[in-house]
Structures are given as structure tokens and as C-alpha cells.
Design a protein around this motif. Structure first.
Motif, PDB file in Angstrom:
ATOM      1  N   THR A 105      -0.152  -5.537   7.976  1.00  0.00           N
ATOM      2  CA  THR A 105       1.120  -5.825   8.545  1.00  0.00           C
ATOM      3  C   THR A 105       2.253  -5.350   8.136  1.00  0.00           C
ATOM      4  O   THR A 105       2.233  -4.779   7.009  1.00  0.00           O
ATOM      5  CB  THR A 105       1.478  -7.505   8.561  1.00  0.00           C
ATOM      6  OG1 THR A 105       1.331  -7.739   7.196  1.00  0.00           O
ATOM      7  CG2 THR A 105       0.481  -8.250   9.350  1.00  0.00           C
ATOM      8  N   GLY A 106       3.430  -4.862   8.614  1.00  0.00           N
ATOM      9  CA  GLY A 106       4.516  -4.399   8.237  1.00  0.00           C
ATOM     10  C   GLY A 106       4.955  -3.524   9.388  1.00  0.00           C
ATOM     11  O   GLY A 106       4.498  -3.205  10.444  1.00  0.00           O
ATOM     12  N   GLN A 107       6.240  -2.681   8.847  1.00  0.00           N
ATOM     13  CA  GLN A 107       6.912  -2.169   9.973  1.00  0.00           C
ATOM     14  C   GLN A 107       7.132  -0.609   9.533  1.00  0.00           C
ATOM     15  O   GLN A 107       7.331  -0.435   8.372  1.00  0.00           O
ATOM     16  CB  GLN A 107       8.257  -2.789  10.025  1.00  0.00           C
ATOM     17  CG  GLN A 107       8.302  -4.127  10.546  1.00  0.00           C
ATOM     18  CD  GLN A 107       7.939  -4.348  11.985  1.00  0.00           C
ATOM     19  OE1 GLN A 107       8.190  -3.394  12.763  1.00  0.00           O
ATOM     20  NE2 GLN A 107       7.323  -5.642  12.181  1.00  0.00           N
ATOM     21  N   TRP A 155       8.735   0.801   3.083  1.00  0.00           N
ATOM     22  CA  TRP A 155       8.019   1.775   2.121  1.00  0.00           C
ATOM     23  C   TRP A 155       7.196   0.882   1.476  1.00  0.00           C
ATOM     24  O   TRP A 155       7.711  -0.318   0.878  1.00  0.00           O
ATOM     25  CB  TRP A 155       9.008   2.479   1.479  1.00  0.00           C
ATOM     26  CG  TRP A 155       9.522   3.792   2.251  1.00  0.00           C
ATOM     27  CD1 TRP A 155      10.427   3.608   3.011  1.00  0.00           C
ATOM     28  CD2 TRP A 155       8.735   5.034   2.659  1.00  0.00           C
ATOM     29  NE1 TRP A 155      10.654   4.926   3.601  1.00  0.00           N
ATOM     30  CE2 TRP A 155       9.541   5.633   3.634  1.00  0.00           C
ATOM     31  CE3 TRP A 155       7.542   5.607   2.347  1.00  0.00           C
ATOM     32  CZ2 TRP A 155       9.398   6.851   3.880  1.00  0.00           C
ATOM     33  CZ3 TRP A 155       7.229   6.756   2.887  1.00  0.00           C
ATOM     34  CH2 TRP A 155       8.187   7.449   3.607  1.00  0.00           C
ATOM     35  N   TYR A 156       5.907   1.170   0.903  1.00  0.00           N
ATOM     36  CA  TYR A 156       5.026   0.402   0.147  1.00  0.00           C
ATOM     37  C   TYR A 156       4.432   1.021  -0.922  1.00  0.00           C
ATOM     38  O   TYR A 156       4.239   2.395  -0.723  1.00  0.00           O
ATOM     39  CB  TYR A 156       3.912  -0.365   0.876  1.00  0.00           C
ATOM     40  CG  TYR A 156       4.517  -1.299   2.013  1.00  0.00           C
ATOM     41  CD1 TYR A 156       4.514  -2.576   1.689  1.00  0.00           C
ATOM     42  CD2 TYR A 156       4.780  -0.887   3.327  1.00  0.00           C
ATOM     43  CE1 TYR A 156       5.149  -3.457   2.577  1.00  0.00           C
ATOM     44  CE2 TYR A 156       5.286  -1.756   4.219  1.00  0.00           C
ATOM     45  CZ  TYR A 156       5.686  -3.127   4.045  1.00  0.00           C
ATOM     46  OH  TYR A 156       5.975  -3.905   4.924  1.00  0.00           O
ATOM     47  N   TYR A 157       3.915   0.433  -2.039  1.00  0.00           N
ATOM     48  CA  TYR A 157       3.100   1.125  -3.145  1.00  0.00           C
ATOM     49  C   TYR A 157       1.610   0.544  -2.797  1.00  0.00           C
ATOM     50  O   TYR A 157       1.572  -0.705  -3.234  1.00  0.00           O
ATOM     51  CB  TYR A 157       3.904   1.015  -4.504  1.00  0.00           C
ATOM     52  CG  TYR A 157       2.950   1.750  -5.551  1.00  0.00           C
ATOM     53  CD1 TYR A 157       3.051   3.115  -5.727  1.00  0.00           C
ATOM     54  CD2 TYR A 157       1.783   1.002  -6.281  1.00  0.00           C
ATOM     55  CE1 TYR A 157       2.234   3.979  -6.495  1.00  0.00           C
ATOM     56  CE2 TYR A 157       1.403   1.825  -7.227  1.00  0.00           C
ATOM     57  CZ  TYR A 157       1.320   3.241  -7.348  1.00  0.00           C
ATOM     58  OH  TYR A 157       0.608   3.860  -8.204  1.00  0.00           O
ATOM     59  N   CYS A 158       0.754   1.448  -2.787  1.00  0.00           N
ATOM     60  CA  CYS A 158      -0.633   0.987  -2.637  1.00  0.00           C
ATOM     61  C   CYS A 158      -1.263   0.781  -3.842  1.00  0.00           C
ATOM     62  O   CYS A 158      -1.206   1.913  -4.410  1.00  0.00           O
ATOM     63  CB  CYS A 158      -1.440   1.594  -1.603  1.00  0.00           C
ATOM     64  SG  CYS A 158      -3.144   1.184  -1.405  1.00  0.00           S
ATOM     65  N   LEU A 159      -1.647  -0.507  -4.264  1.00  0.00           N
ATOM     66  CA  LEU A 159      -2.298  -0.472  -5.557  1.00  0.00           C
ATOM     67  C   LEU A 159      -3.691  -0.057  -5.374  1.00  0.00           C
ATOM     68  O   LEU A 159      -4.402   0.567  -6.614  1.00  0.00           O
ATOM     69  CB  LEU A 159      -2.285  -2.139  -5.883  1.00  0.00           C
ATOM     70  CG  LEU A 159      -1.015  -2.539  -6.205  1.00  0.00           C
ATOM     71  CD1 LEU A 159      -1.228  -4.022  -6.265  1.00  0.00           C
ATOM     72  CD2 LEU A 159      -0.237  -2.087  -7.321  1.00  0.00           C
ATOM     73  N   LYS A 160      -4.366   0.002  -4.365  1.00  0.00           N
ATOM     74  CA  LYS A 160      -5.868   0.493  -4.396  1.00  0.00           C
ATOM     75  C   LYS A 160      -5.882   2.160  -4.460  1.00  0.00           C
ATOM     76  O   LYS A 160      -6.507   2.616  -4.936  1.00  0.00           O
ATOM     77  CB  LYS A 160      -6.528   0.035  -2.883  1.00  0.00           C
ATOM     78  CG  LYS A 160      -7.838   0.519  -2.695  1.00  0.00           C
ATOM     79  CD  LYS A 160      -8.371  -0.147  -1.505  1.00  0.00           C
ATOM     80  CE  LYS A 160      -9.830   0.028  -1.174  1.00  0.00           C
ATOM     81  NZ  LYS A 160     -10.231  -0.545   0.019  1.00  0.00           N
ATOM     82  N   HIS A 161      -4.848   2.726  -3.537  1.00  0.00           N
ATOM     83  CA  HIS A 161      -4.945   4.074  -3.648  1.00  0.00           C
ATOM     84  C   HIS A 161      -3.810   5.033  -4.477  1.00  0.00           C
ATOM     85  O   HIS A 161      -3.782   5.899  -4.564  1.00  0.00           O
ATOM     86  CB  HIS A 161      -4.365   4.673  -2.015  1.00  0.00           C
ATOM     87  CG  HIS A 161      -5.408   3.907  -1.285  1.00  0.00           C
ATOM     88  ND1 HIS A 161      -5.131   3.277  -0.143  1.00  0.00           N
ATOM     89  CD2 HIS A 161      -6.767   4.525  -0.966  1.00  0.00           C
ATOM     90  CE1 HIS A 161      -6.116   3.103   0.529  1.00  0.00           C
ATOM     91  NE2 HIS A 161      -7.243   3.664  -0.014  1.00  0.00           N
ATOM     92  N   ARG A 162      -3.194   3.846  -5.110  1.00  0.00           N
ATOM     93  CA  ARG A 162      -2.063   4.268  -6.145  1.00  0.00           C
ATOM     94  C   ARG A 162      -1.034   5.340  -5.568  1.00  0.00           C
ATOM     95  O   ARG A 162      -0.984   6.534  -6.247  1.00  0.00           O
ATOM     96  CB  ARG A 162      -2.663   4.900  -7.595  1.00  0.00           C
ATOM     97  CG  ARG A 162      -3.390   3.796  -8.206  1.00  0.00           C
ATOM     98  CD  ARG A 162      -3.948   4.397  -9.472  1.00  0.00           C
ATOM     99  NE  ARG A 162      -4.579   3.004 -10.097  1.00  0.00           N
ATOM    100  CZ  ARG A 162      -5.557   3.507 -11.145  1.00  0.00           C
ATOM    101  NH1 ARG A 162      -5.989   4.433 -11.356  1.00  0.00           N
ATOM    102  NH2 ARG A 162      -5.954   2.295 -11.664  1.00  0.00           N
ATOM    103  N   LYS A 163      -0.409   5.038  -4.530  1.00  0.00           N
ATOM    104  CA  LYS A 163       0.290   6.115  -3.719  1.00  0.00           C
ATOM    105  C   LYS A 163       1.448   5.321  -2.911  1.00  0.00           C
ATOM    106  O   LYS A 163       1.251   4.261  -2.493  1.00  0.00           O
ATOM    107  CB  LYS A 163      -0.373   7.048  -2.970  1.00  0.00           C
ATOM    108  CG  LYS A 163      -0.984   6.443  -1.610  1.00  0.00           C
ATOM    109  CD  LYS A 163      -1.565   7.674  -0.721  1.00  0.00           C
ATOM    110  CE  LYS A 163      -2.015   7.143   0.535  1.00  0.00           C
ATOM    111  NZ  LYS A 163      -2.388   7.858   1.624  1.00  0.00           N
ATOM    112  N   VAL A 164       2.509   6.067  -2.467  1.00  0.00           N
ATOM    113  CA  VAL A 164       3.475   5.486  -1.675  1.00  0.00           C
ATOM    114  C   VAL A 164       2.989   5.628  -0.137  1.00  0.00           C
ATOM    115  O   VAL A 164       2.317   6.547   0.149  1.00  0.00           O
ATOM    116  CB  VAL A 164       4.761   6.199  -1.928  1.00  0.00           C
ATOM    117  CG1 VAL A 164       5.872   5.705  -0.899  1.00  0.00           C
ATOM    118  CG2 VAL A 164       5.268   5.886  -3.318  1.00  0.00           C
TER     119      VAL A 164
END
Length: 116
Positions: free
Chosen positions: A9-11, A15-24
Motif C-alpha cells: 500500500t502507498g501512493q 517516499w519510503y525507506y525499506c528496512l529489508k533492502h536498506r534503500k529508499v
């Protein structure tokens, strides 16, 4: 094989920071459980870990959460010095009345007679 796949979910434009992939990441790329955000810009999302750390420190030192108003200041000084709060450490295990959690068996709510 899963019958239903959960959609992230999101639009787009968020912008998000992914904890799993450690990237924006922009928009709904990863599940909400694996990300921080949304942030209004890529630069703010890139600073997500630092922002979370600052908020965590502010919360830990907030006098409204301290049982004793002086504890908030003491806790901040102890963390800065690298000291941990006394919560029954291995050093204290030999002292009466100071056994740590590791020294207490988990009885699952049963009494001593029920554990045998």
C-alpha cells in the motif's frame, strides 16, 4: 503457493525507506511492515534511520515517561557513557534477590509442583 498475494500500500510520489533492502523506494514497492514512511521527499526518506534514532532518544529522555523526574536526565547520561540500566545482569546473578530473567525458568504460569 499463496492464493492471494498482499499488495503493497502507498501512493506514487511518497517516499519510503525499506528496512529489508536498506534503500529508499518510491511508492508501494515493499510491504508496510518492512518500511518507514511515507516521507515527502527522497532526501528525507534517506535520513529515515537517523530520524527514527533521534525520535527514539527524545522519547527515552522525555520526563513525562520517567517515574522520577531526575531519571530522564540520568538515563541520557548513562546511555552516553555506554552503561546499561541494572536489570539483573549476569554479574548480579550471584547476589540474593537479584537473579536475572535467564536464571528463572519459564513455567508457563504453572507452579513449582506442576513443572516436574
Amino acid at each position: 503457493m499463496a492464493l492471494f498475494k498482499r499488495k503493497a500500500t502507498g501512493q506514487p510520489g511518497e517516499w519510503y525507506y525499506c528496512l529489508k533492502h536498506r534503500k529508499v523506494e518510491e511508492g508501494p514497492e515493499c510491504p508496510a511492515k518492512d518500511r518507514l514512511g511515507p516521507y515527502p521527499s527522497r532526501a528525507e526518506a534517506a535520513q529515515a534511520i537517523e530520524t527514527a534514532r533521534e525520535r527514539d532518544d527524545a522519547w527515552r529522555n522525555d520526563p513525562r515517561w520517567a517515574e522520577n523526574p531526575d531519571e530522564a536526565e540520568d538515563a541520557g547520561e548513562a546511555e552516553d557513557a555506554g552503561e546499561a540500566e541494572d536489570a539483573g545482569t549476569a554479574e548480579d546473578a550471584g547476589e540474593p534477590g537479584k537473579a536475572g530473567k535467564a536464571d528463572k525458568p519459564d513455567t508457563g504460569g504453572r507452579g513449582p509442583a506442576d513443572t516436574e
